[in-house]
Scaffold this active site. Structure first.
Site, mmCIF file in Angstrom:
data_model
loop_
_atom_site.group_PDB
_atom_site.id
_atom_site.type_symbol
_atom_site.label_atom_id
_atom_site.label_comp_id
_atom_site.label_asym_id
_atom_site.label_seq_id
_atom_site.Cartn_x
_atom_site.Cartn_y
_atom_site.Cartn_z
ATOM 1 N N SER A 40 2.131 3.921 -1.168
ATOM 2 C CA SER A 40 1.219 4.543 -2.113
ATOM 3 C C SER A 40 0.591 5.817 -1.557
ATOM 4 O O SER A 40 1.274 6.814 -1.349
ATOM 5 C CB SER A 40 0.161 3.526 -2.540
ATOM 6 O OG SER A 40 -0.566 3.972 -3.644
ATOM 7 N N ASP A 64 -0.707 10.352 -6.310
ATOM 8 C CA ASP A 64 -0.441 9.978 -4.932
ATOM 9 C C ASP A 64 1.067 9.827 -4.745
ATOM 10 O O ASP A 64 1.851 10.198 -5.624
ATOM 11 C CB ASP A 64 -1.198 8.698 -4.567
ATOM 12 C CG ASP A 64 -0.819 7.518 -5.452
ATOM 13 O OD1 ASP A 64 -0.231 7.743 -6.537
ATOM 14 O OD2 ASP A 64 -1.113 6.367 -5.082
ATOM 15 N N ASP A 96 1.016 5.740 -8.834
ATOM 16 C CA ASP A 96 0.216 4.731 -9.538
ATOM 17 C C ASP A 96 -1.213 5.223 -9.724
ATOM 18 O O ASP A 96 -1.939 4.727 -10.575
ATOM 19 C CB ASP A 96 0.265 3.372 -8.836
ATOM 20 C CG ASP A 96 -0.352 3.363 -7.448
ATOM 21 O OD1 ASP A 96 -0.550 4.448 -6.858
ATOM 22 O OD2 ASP A 96 -0.615 2.259 -6.922
ATOM 23 N N ASP A 147 3.264 7.442 -4.881
ATOM 24 C CA ASP A 147 4.079 6.654 -5.805
ATOM 25 C C ASP A 147 3.605 6.750 -7.245
ATOM 26 O O ASP A 147 4.114 6.042 -8.114
ATOM 27 C CB ASP A 147 4.124 5.194 -5.368
ATOM 28 C CG ASP A 147 2.772 4.498 -5.470
ATOM 29 O OD1 ASP A 147 1.734 5.191 -5.366
ATOM 30 O OD2 ASP A 147 2.744 3.267 -5.652
#
Length: 440
Positions: free
Chosen positions: A92, A234, A238, A236
């Site tokens: 992440s 960020d 999410d 990834d």
């Protein structure tokens, strides 16, 4: 083994191919017949993805591999493909030296504590000691484009404003895998400029976490152009954070209040973590709703969001959940919802100005044994009239609140204090610091 957001740590130390292999095996042993798997742009991602997929196939599970993908793309495709489990290989917002694995249930929600514990037990037990059968190895299907298209189509369908296509938007992908946001905006007719759009697991342009400092170039770019807003992800995607049309960074608490106010109707509830600002509570109460406080971590917010009366959940760190759409934090969806709000209501700076802003103080302190210290702090807190133990120790006072909480991933105790005046916020933080110093 699991922290507040999956298994995560430094590659080669806490996170290895052996661990990924064992987690893949454990998921299959636990009953998953079909596993959907993808990864972010980190250089170590392919090693871990291959290992997790091999472990799952070894014990009979079929694997759908979607390669590079935003974590919400992975999570949302689990129910769309009728898979039993999703595996996201990602750390992440962590630095490039780290990687990790996050597991998703068949409804697209992150594994809760009970399911995480079950996987841990399998990994640490003898259940993987039996020999898999040579003629029951699972198959692999590669599905990179279809999974991406399904998520992109859902993002476009989520837009409701007839004027969203008139906006100019800057999307800072941060060398991660969030380019789907820019693509969805283009599908909607927006003028789109991208920053750091090439996936690069070393994150050379900026840190993976989209803080105000990390988004300096985005802020400067938006301020110097006629863009209506900027959004940043960020590694990834999410998470989603934002910049208004003047180039000012919008705090996570302000975004949370904006999204909550837009979602809530009288009698509805909003799920937020224990460290959320009073500004969110005040905004929601003014709209006739109420706040449900959870542990810090999107899985805890999502667990509350499954309740019928909860219409939205979010964390100031940038994780936003609309349960009628999905139970995973979807940064691209948040970007579309924010643009919708601007298209309907006008400049983002004006909308943010409607949200009260209170002095909020945060500190982190290294400690030797955070659990022992927090037990002592919990005993100390009994002298206060209003104490919440959902996650750490939150102490309410007439002037505001303070939170002492052990980090979920590091040997730290985090202090948070807030009041409606700067002087009182400083006093509360000092009081929290004194409590910690007494027992560290």
């Amino acid at each position: 083994m699991f922290g507040t957001s999956g298994v995560r740590g430094e590659f080669g130390e806490q996170i290895t191919a052996d661990l990924a292999l064992e987690i893949g095996r454990a998921v299959a042993i636990n009953g998953a017949d079909c596993i959907l798997i993808g990864r972010d742009s980190r250089t170590t991602g392919s090693v871990l993805l291959d290992a997790a997929a091999a472990g799952a196939r070894e014990y009979g599970a079929d694997v759908i591999s979607i390669g590079y993908a935003a974590t919400p793309t992975i999570a949302r495709n689990v129910p769309w493909t009728d898979a039993d489990v999703g595996i996201a290989v990602t750390a992440s917002h962590n630095p490039p030296t780290d990687n990790g694995i996050k597991l998703w249930d068949s409804d697209g929600m992150a594994f809760d504590e009970e399911k995480q514990q079950r996987i841990t037990e399998i990994v640490q037990s003898d259940e993987m000691s039996f020999n898999p059968s040579w003629n029951s190895v699972g198959a692999t299907t590669v599905d990179t484009q279809a999974a991406h298209r399904r998520h992109r189509s859902a993002l476009v369908d989520a837009a409701v404003s007839d004027h969203i296509g008139e906006l100019s938007v800057v999307v800072d992908v941060g060398n991660g895998v969030g380019k789907i946001t820019a693509e969805a905006f283009r599908d909607l007719g927006c003028t789109v400029n991208t920053l750091n759009a090439n996936p690069d697991g070393k994150f050379p342009a900026r840190p993976a976490e989209p803080t105000a400092e990390a988004c300096t170039v985005l802020r400067q770019h938006v301020a110097s152009t006629d863009a209506d807003l900027g959004v940043a992800h960020d590694g990834d995607a999410d998470r989603m954070m934002a910049v208004d049309e003047t180039g000012s960074f919008v705090t996570g608490d302000a975004l949370l209040a904006l999204f909550a106010r837009e979602a809530v109707s009288p009698g509805d509830s909003i799920a937020v973590p224990i460290n959320t600002s009073l500004s969110v509570e005040d905004t929601v109460e003014q709209a006739g709703g109420n706040i449900v406080r959870t542990k810090v971590g999107d899985v805890y917010v999502a667990t509350e969001a499954k309740r019928s009366e909860v219409v939205f959940g979010g964390e100031p760190s940038g994780a936003w959940i609309w349960p009628e759409e999905t139970l995973c934090p979807d940064g691209p969806l948040a970007a579309i919802r924010l643009a919708d709000l601007v298209a309907n209501r006008g400049p983002l700076s004006d909308i943010v100005a409607e949200i009260p802003s209170y002095p909020l103080r945060r500190e982190s302190h290294s400690v030797d044994d955070k659990h022992v210290i927090m037990d002592k702090i919990a005993d100390h807190a009994q002298q206060y009239d209003s104490v919440t133990r959902v996650d750490g120790v939150r102490i309410e006072t007439d002037d505001g609140w303070m939170l002492l909480r052990a980090s979920g991933t590091e040997s730290l105790v985090r202090l948070t204090a807030e009041s409606r005046s700067s002087e009182k916020a400083d006093q509360l933080l000092a009081e929290a610091r004194d409590i910690l110093q007494t027992y560290r």
